[in-house]
Design a protein around this motif. Structure first.
Motif, mmCIF file in Angstrom:
data_model
loop_
_atom_site.group_PDB
_atom_site.id
_atom_site.type_symbol
_atom_site.label_atom_id
_atom_site.label_comp_id
_atom_site.label_asym_id
_atom_site.label_seq_id
_atom_site.Cartn_x
_atom_site.Cartn_y
_atom_site.Cartn_z
ATOM 1 N N GLY A 43 0.833 -1.204 0.000
ATOM 2 C CA GLY A 43 0.000 0.000 0.000
ATOM 3 C C GLY A 43 0.860 1.242 0.000
ATOM 4 O O GLY A 43 2.077 1.190 -0.169
ATOM 5 N N GLU A 44 0.212 2.377 0.216
ATOM 6 C CA GLU A 44 0.921 3.642 0.195
ATOM 7 C C GLU A 44 1.107 4.228 1.590
ATOM 8 O O GLU A 44 1.913 5.121 1.785
ATOM 9 C CB GLU A 44 0.176 4.638 -0.693
ATOM 10 C CG GLU A 44 0.103 4.200 -2.148
ATOM 11 C CD GLU A 44 -0.653 5.175 -3.035
ATOM 12 O OE1 GLU A 44 -0.878 6.324 -2.614
ATOM 13 O OE2 GLU A 44 -1.014 4.780 -4.155
ATOM 14 N N THR A 45 0.348 3.737 2.568
ATOM 15 C CA THR A 45 0.352 4.302 3.913
ATOM 16 C C THR A 45 0.554 3.216 4.953
ATOM 17 O O THR A 45 -0.165 2.203 4.924
ATOM 18 C CB THR A 45 -1.000 5.006 4.190
ATOM 19 O OG1 THR A 45 -1.270 5.925 3.139
ATOM 20 C CG2 THR A 45 -0.969 5.733 5.516
ATOM 21 N N PRO A 46 1.494 3.387 5.884
ATOM 22 C CA PRO A 46 1.611 2.412 6.968
ATOM 23 C C PRO A 46 0.279 2.266 7.705
ATOM 24 O O PRO A 46 -0.424 3.245 7.927
ATOM 25 C CB PRO A 46 2.677 3.031 7.880
ATOM 26 C CG PRO A 46 3.497 3.869 6.967
ATOM 27 C CD PRO A 46 2.514 4.426 5.973
ATOM 28 N N GLY A 47 -0.074 1.059 8.028
ATOM 29 C CA GLY A 47 -1.353 0.799 8.679
ATOM 30 C C GLY A 47 -2.440 0.394 7.701
ATOM 31 O O GLY A 47 -3.489 -0.098 8.092
ATOM 32 N N GLY A 48 -2.214 0.604 6.416
ATOM 33 C CA GLY A 48 -3.184 0.217 5.387
ATOM 34 C C GLY A 48 -3.938 1.414 4.836
ATOM 35 O O GLY A 48 -4.063 2.450 5.479
ATOM 36 N N PHE A 75 0.036 -10.098 -2.990
ATOM 37 C CA PHE A 75 -0.765 -10.792 -3.989
ATOM 38 C C PHE A 75 -2.263 -10.537 -3.795
ATOM 39 O O PHE A 75 -2.987 -10.297 -4.752
ATOM 40 C CB PHE A 75 -0.469 -12.294 -3.941
ATOM 41 C CG PHE A 75 -1.140 -13.072 -5.035
ATOM 42 C CD1 PHE A 75 -0.569 -13.125 -6.292
ATOM 43 C CD2 PHE A 75 -2.335 -13.723 -4.825
ATOM 44 C CE1 PHE A 75 -1.164 -13.827 -7.322
ATOM 45 C CE2 PHE A 75 -2.950 -14.430 -5.846
ATOM 46 C CZ PHE A 75 -2.368 -14.485 -7.097
ATOM 47 N N LEU A 76 -2.730 -10.572 -2.543
ATOM 48 C CA LEU A 76 -4.160 -10.404 -2.277
ATOM 49 C C LEU A 76 -4.661 -8.992 -2.558
ATOM 50 O O LEU A 76 -5.821 -8.791 -2.869
ATOM 51 C CB LEU A 76 -4.475 -10.779 -0.823
ATOM 52 C CG LEU A 76 -4.230 -12.238 -0.469
ATOM 53 C CD1 LEU A 76 -4.471 -12.468 1.025
ATOM 54 C CD2 LEU A 76 -5.116 -13.159 -1.294
ATOM 55 N N CYS A 77 -3.792 -8.008 -2.475
ATOM 56 C CA CYS A 77 -4.204 -6.618 -2.674
ATOM 57 C C CYS A 77 -4.024 -6.117 -4.110
ATOM 58 O O CYS A 77 -4.234 -4.939 -4.376
ATOM 59 C CB CYS A 77 -3.440 -5.711 -1.711
ATOM 60 S SG CYS A 77 -3.920 -5.963 0.013
ATOM 61 N N MET A 78 -3.645 -6.991 -5.008
ATOM 62 C CA MET A 78 -3.457 -6.561 -6.399
ATOM 63 C C MET A 78 -4.778 -6.186 -7.055
ATOM 64 O O MET A 78 -4.799 -5.697 -8.169
ATOM 65 C CB MET A 78 -2.736 -7.634 -7.205
ATOM 66 C CG MET A 78 -1.257 -7.737 -6.894
ATOM 67 S SD MET A 78 -0.349 -6.221 -7.222
ATOM 68 C CE MET A 78 -0.382 -6.161 -8.996
ATOM 69 N N GLN A 79 -5.899 -6.409 -6.389
ATOM 70 C CA GLN A 79 -7.227 -5.971 -6.837
ATOM 71 C C GLN A 79 -7.530 -6.391 -8.265
ATOM 72 O O GLN A 79 -7.837 -5.594 -9.129
ATOM 73 C CB GLN A 79 -7.363 -4.466 -6.680
ATOM 74 C CG GLN A 79 -7.176 -4.015 -5.259
ATOM 75 C CD GLN A 79 -7.213 -2.510 -5.122
ATOM 76 O OE1 GLN A 79 -7.389 -1.777 -6.086
ATOM 77 N NE2 GLN A 79 -7.040 -2.035 -3.920
#
Length: 99
Positions: A43-48, A75-79
């Motif tokens: 992601g772009e931000t720590p914490g999600g 892999f799961l966040c590749m949307q």
């Protein structure tokens, strides 16, 4: 410089993060040791955020973000994007072991 150590919240839990913090890759079956720097962040931000889960992953379990986005994704966040699919600017090299 101030990203060596900090605390952030991920899924309601306070975690230690930063490039000085040693941890294991967040992928369930991976035992690779990492540092929780932004280079290991999904992601772009720590914490999600809306782009990634905020987990920290080893190089083998982290992929470049889809075109137009910043950072890396697990892999799961590749949307819906296949992280192994060739991109427009991918370079393919073929080696011949001699002829």
């Amino acid at each position: 410089m101030g990203n060596g150590f900090y605390e952030t919240y991920r899924n309601g839990e306070k975690i230690e993060a930063g490039y000085l913090v040693e941890a294991l890759c967040d992928k369930a079956d991976c035992t690779t040791k990492i540092h929780r720097g932004t280079d290991a962040l999904c992601g772009e931000t720590p914490g999600g955020d809306e782009y990634g889960c905020g987990g920290y992953f080893c190089d083998a379990d982290l992929y470049m973000a889809p075109q137009g986005q910043i950072g890396y994704r697990c892999f799961l966040c590749m949307q819906g994007h296949d992280p192994l699919e060739f991109s427009e600017d991918a370079m393919v090299a073929t080696f011949n072991a001699g002829s």
